[in-house]
Motif scaffolding. Sequence first.
Motif, PDB file in Angstrom:
ATOM      1  N   ALA A  55       0.834  -1.208   0.000  1.00 14.18           N
ATOM      2  CA  ALA A  55       0.000   0.000   0.000  1.00 14.18           C
ATOM      3  C   ALA A  55       0.871   1.261   0.000  1.00 14.18           C
ATOM      4  O   ALA A  55       0.603   2.213  -0.735  1.00 14.18           O
ATOM      5  CB  ALA A  55      -0.935  -0.001   1.206  1.00 14.18           C
ATOM      6  N   LEU A  56       1.924   1.248   0.790  1.00 19.33           N
ATOM      7  CA  LEU A  56       2.831   2.391   0.854  1.00 19.33           C
ATOM      8  C   LEU A  56       3.512   2.618  -0.492  1.00 19.33           C
ATOM      9  O   LEU A  56       3.600   3.742  -0.973  1.00 19.33           O
ATOM     10  CB  LEU A  56       3.871   2.134   1.953  1.00 19.33           C
ATOM     11  CG  LEU A  56       4.742   3.286   2.338  1.00 19.33           C
ATOM     12  CD1 LEU A  56       4.992   3.242   3.835  1.00 19.33           C
ATOM     13  CD2 LEU A  56       6.051   3.237   1.606  1.00 19.33           C
ATOM     14  N   ILE A  57       3.965   1.537  -1.119  1.00 15.99           N
ATOM     15  CA  ILE A  57       4.624   1.632  -2.426  1.00 15.99           C
ATOM     16  C   ILE A  57       3.634   2.100  -3.487  1.00 15.99           C
ATOM     17  O   ILE A  57       3.953   2.968  -4.310  1.00 15.99           O
ATOM     18  CB  ILE A  57       5.288   0.298  -2.804  1.00 15.99           C
ATOM     19  CG1 ILE A  57       6.496   0.044  -1.882  1.00 15.99           C
ATOM     20  CG2 ILE A  57       5.706   0.276  -4.272  1.00 15.99           C
ATOM     21  CD1 ILE A  57       7.079  -1.352  -1.991  1.00 15.99           C
ATOM     22  N   GLY A  61       3.460   5.635  -5.940  1.00 12.20           N
ATOM     23  CA  GLY A  61       3.542   5.482  -7.388  1.00 12.20           C
ATOM     24  C   GLY A  61       4.569   4.453  -7.813  1.00 12.20           C
ATOM     25  O   GLY A  61       4.946   4.389  -8.975  1.00 12.20           O
ATOM     26  N   GLY A  62       5.051   3.654  -6.866  1.00 12.29           N
ATOM     27  CA  GLY A  62       6.039   2.614  -7.149  1.00 12.29           C
ATOM     28  C   GLY A  62       7.240   2.755  -6.229  1.00 12.29           C
ATOM     29  O   GLY A  62       7.404   3.775  -5.539  1.00 12.29           O
ATOM     30  N   LEU A  63       8.076   1.727  -6.224  1.00 10.66           N
ATOM     31  CA  LEU A  63       9.250   1.761  -5.358  1.00 10.66           C
ATOM     32  C   LEU A  63      10.258   2.816  -5.807  1.00 10.66           C
ATOM     33  O   LEU A  63      10.850   3.495  -4.972  1.00 10.66           O
ATOM     34  CB  LEU A  63       9.916   0.382  -5.306  1.00 10.66           C
ATOM     35  CG  LEU A  63      11.037   0.248  -4.285  1.00 10.66           C
ATOM     36  CD1 LEU A  63      10.518   0.471  -2.868  1.00 10.66           C
ATOM     37  CD2 LEU A  63      11.711  -1.103  -4.400  1.00 10.66           C
ATOM     38  N   LEU A  64      10.430   2.978  -7.108  1.00  6.59           N
ATOM     39  CA  LEU A  64      11.397   3.964  -7.582  1.00  6.59           C
ATOM     40  C   LEU A  64      11.028   5.387  -7.132  1.00  6.59           C
ATOM     41  O   LEU A  64      11.881   6.087  -6.581  1.00  6.59           O
ATOM     42  CB  LEU A  64      11.572   3.876  -9.096  1.00  6.59           C
ATOM     43  CG  LEU A  64      12.612   4.811  -9.699  1.00  6.59           C
ATOM     44  CD1 LEU A  64      13.986   4.632  -9.042  1.00  6.59           C
ATOM     45  CD2 LEU A  64      12.710   4.581 -11.202  1.00  6.59           C
ATOM     46  N   GLU A  69      12.169   9.942  -3.460  1.00  4.46           N
ATOM     47  CA  GLU A  69      11.774  10.825  -2.363  1.00  4.46           C
ATOM     48  C   GLU A  69      12.744  10.707  -1.193  1.00  4.46           C
ATOM     49  O   GLU A  69      13.099  11.700  -0.560  1.00  4.46           O
ATOM     50  CB  GLU A  69      10.349  10.512  -1.903  1.00  4.46           C
ATOM     51  CG  GLU A  69       9.847  11.462  -0.849  1.00  4.46           C
ATOM     52  CD  GLU A  69       8.401  11.233  -0.461  1.00  4.46           C
ATOM     53  OE1 GLU A  69       8.029  11.709   0.626  1.00  4.46           O
ATOM     54  OE2 GLU A  69       7.653  10.592  -1.212  1.00  4.46           O
ATOM     55  N   GLY A  70      13.201   9.498  -0.918  1.00  5.20           N
ATOM     56  CA  GLY A  70      14.095   9.285   0.212  1.00  5.20           C
ATOM     57  C   GLY A  70      15.552   9.621  -0.053  1.00  5.20           C
ATOM     58  O   GLY A  70      16.277  10.030   0.857  1.00  5.20           O
ATOM     59  N   LEU A  71      16.009   9.460  -1.307  1.00 10.67           N
ATOM     60  CA  LEU A  71      17.425   9.640  -1.639  1.00 10.67           C
ATOM     61  C   LEU A  71      17.720  10.798  -2.579  1.00 10.67           C
ATOM     62  O   LEU A  71      18.874  11.157  -2.763  1.00 10.67           O
ATOM     63  CB  LEU A  71      17.962   8.364  -2.310  1.00 10.67           C
ATOM     64  CG  LEU A  71      18.307   7.203  -1.406  1.00 10.67           C
ATOM     65  CD1 LEU A  71      18.622   5.966  -2.235  1.00 10.67           C
ATOM     66  CD2 LEU A  71      19.485   7.554  -0.525  1.00 10.67           C
ATOM     67  N   GLY A  72      16.709  11.332  -3.220  1.00 10.26           N
ATOM     68  CA  GLY A  72      16.939  12.348  -4.250  1.00 10.26           C
ATOM     69  C   GLY A  72      17.095  11.668  -5.601  1.00 10.26           C
ATOM     70  O   GLY A  72      17.002  10.447  -5.717  1.00 10.26           O
ATOM     71  N   TRP A  90      11.570 -10.580 -11.020  1.00 11.70           N
ATOM     72  CA  TRP A  90      10.338 -11.368 -10.913  1.00 11.70           C
ATOM     73  C   TRP A  90       9.085 -10.496 -10.898  1.00 11.70           C
ATOM     74  O   TRP A  90       8.137 -10.745 -10.165  1.00 11.70           O
ATOM     75  CB  TRP A  90      10.374 -12.272  -9.683  1.00 11.70           C
ATOM     76  CG  TRP A  90      11.554 -13.160  -9.624  1.00 11.70           C
ATOM     77  CD1 TRP A  90      11.971 -14.043 -10.574  1.00 11.70           C
ATOM     78  CD2 TRP A  90      12.511 -13.232  -8.574  1.00 11.70           C
ATOM     79  NE1 TRP A  90      13.117 -14.666 -10.183  1.00 11.70           N
ATOM     80  CE2 TRP A  90      13.470 -14.191  -8.961  1.00 11.70           C
ATOM     81  CE3 TRP A  90      12.656 -12.592  -7.354  1.00 11.70           C
ATOM     82  CZ2 TRP A  90      14.554 -14.503  -8.154  1.00 11.70           C
ATOM     83  CZ3 TRP A  90      13.732 -12.921  -6.565  1.00 11.70           C
ATOM     84  CH2 TRP A  90      14.650 -13.870  -6.964  1.00 11.70           C
ATOM     85  N   GLY A  91       9.116  -9.429 -11.688  1.00  8.37           N
ATOM     86  CA  GLY A  91       7.951  -8.568 -11.803  1.00  8.37           C
ATOM     87  C   GLY A  91       7.781  -7.559 -10.689  1.00  8.37           C
ATOM     88  O   GLY A  91       6.771  -6.862 -10.634  1.00  8.37           O
ATOM     89  N   HIS A  92       8.744  -7.481  -9.785  1.00  6.01           N
ATOM     90  CA  HIS A  92       8.672  -6.537  -8.664  1.00  6.01           C
ATOM     91  C   HIS A  92       9.964  -5.749  -8.572  1.00  6.01           C
ATOM     92  O   HIS A  92      11.031  -6.238  -8.933  1.00  6.01           O
ATOM     93  CB  HIS A  92       8.457  -7.287  -7.341  1.00  6.01           C
ATOM     94  CG  HIS A  92       7.219  -8.102  -7.306  1.00  6.01           C
ATOM     95  ND1 HIS A  92       5.981  -7.559  -7.097  1.00  6.01           N
ATOM     96  CD2 HIS A  92       7.018  -9.438  -7.470  1.00  6.01           C
ATOM     97  CE1 HIS A  92       5.073  -8.514  -7.129  1.00  6.01           C
ATOM     98  NE2 HIS A  92       5.678  -9.659  -7.356  1.00  6.01           N
ATOM     99  N   ALA A  93       9.893  -4.562  -8.041  1.00 12.70           N
ATOM    100  CA  ALA A  93      11.086  -3.758  -7.790  1.00 12.70           C
ATOM    101  C   ALA A  93      11.581  -4.051  -6.379  1.00 12.70           C
ATOM    102  O   ALA A  93      10.794  -4.357  -5.482  1.00 12.70           O
ATOM    103  CB  ALA A  93      10.769  -2.277  -7.947  1.00 12.70           C
ATOM    104  N   ALA A  94      12.892  -3.971  -6.201  1.00 18.27           N
ATOM    105  CA  ALA A  94      13.492  -4.220  -4.889  1.00 18.27           C
ATOM    106  C   ALA A  94      14.724  -3.339  -4.723  1.00 18.27           C
ATOM    107  O   ALA A  94      15.375  -2.978  -5.707  1.00 18.27           O
ATOM    108  CB  ALA A  94      13.879  -5.684  -4.746  1.00 18.27           C
ATOM    109  N   GLY A  95      15.059  -3.034  -3.507  1.00 20.31           N
ATOM    110  CA  GLY A  95      16.294  -2.335  -3.210  1.00 20.31           C
ATOM    111  C   GLY A  95      17.444  -3.330  -3.255  1.00 20.31           C
ATOM    112  O   GLY A  95      17.267  -4.509  -2.933  1.00 20.31           O
ATOM    113  N   ALA A  96      18.641  -2.859  -3.641  1.00 21.80           N
ATOM    114  CA  ALA A  96      19.780  -3.765  -3.778  1.00 21.80           C
ATOM    115  C   ALA A  96      21.082  -3.006  -3.543  1.00 21.80           C
ATOM    116  O   ALA A  96      21.121  -1.777  -3.595  1.00 21.80           O
ATOM    117  CB  ALA A  96      19.783  -4.378  -5.182  1.00 21.80           C
TER     118      ALA A  96
END
Length: 128
Positions: A55-57, A61-64, A69-72, A90-96
Amino acid sequence: MPDLGGYLAEVGGKPWVWGAADCCTFPADWLILCGRGDPMAKWRGAYKDETGCAALIDEAGGLLPLWIEGLGEPDYCEPDIGDVGVVQMWGHAAGAIYTGKRWAVRSARGWAAASFAPDDVLAVWRHG
């Protein structure tokens, strides 16, 4: 730069906790160790399960956009060891976190190293 291998070993033994030890806090905690501010400060602890995280993502509007917003704005560069990014898997965005050859991503089972096609690396930020 702090010891990336040591950080990965430490994180690999920690249990998955939504909003505290997950795929977004994993690279955020690394950036804090590298001397940057907490890019997850606004959202850390704001969700307690997968539904709350989704819900937050979605609201952002998405993880990116959430990471921007958090990093600039991303650095749009070739990643170097210790840099962080948002990857599509796998169809999802993730931090890495970039290890020099692969990207380290966090799952409920710990972390794993994966290679991604250039189009699947959505954004990169310098670690320092």
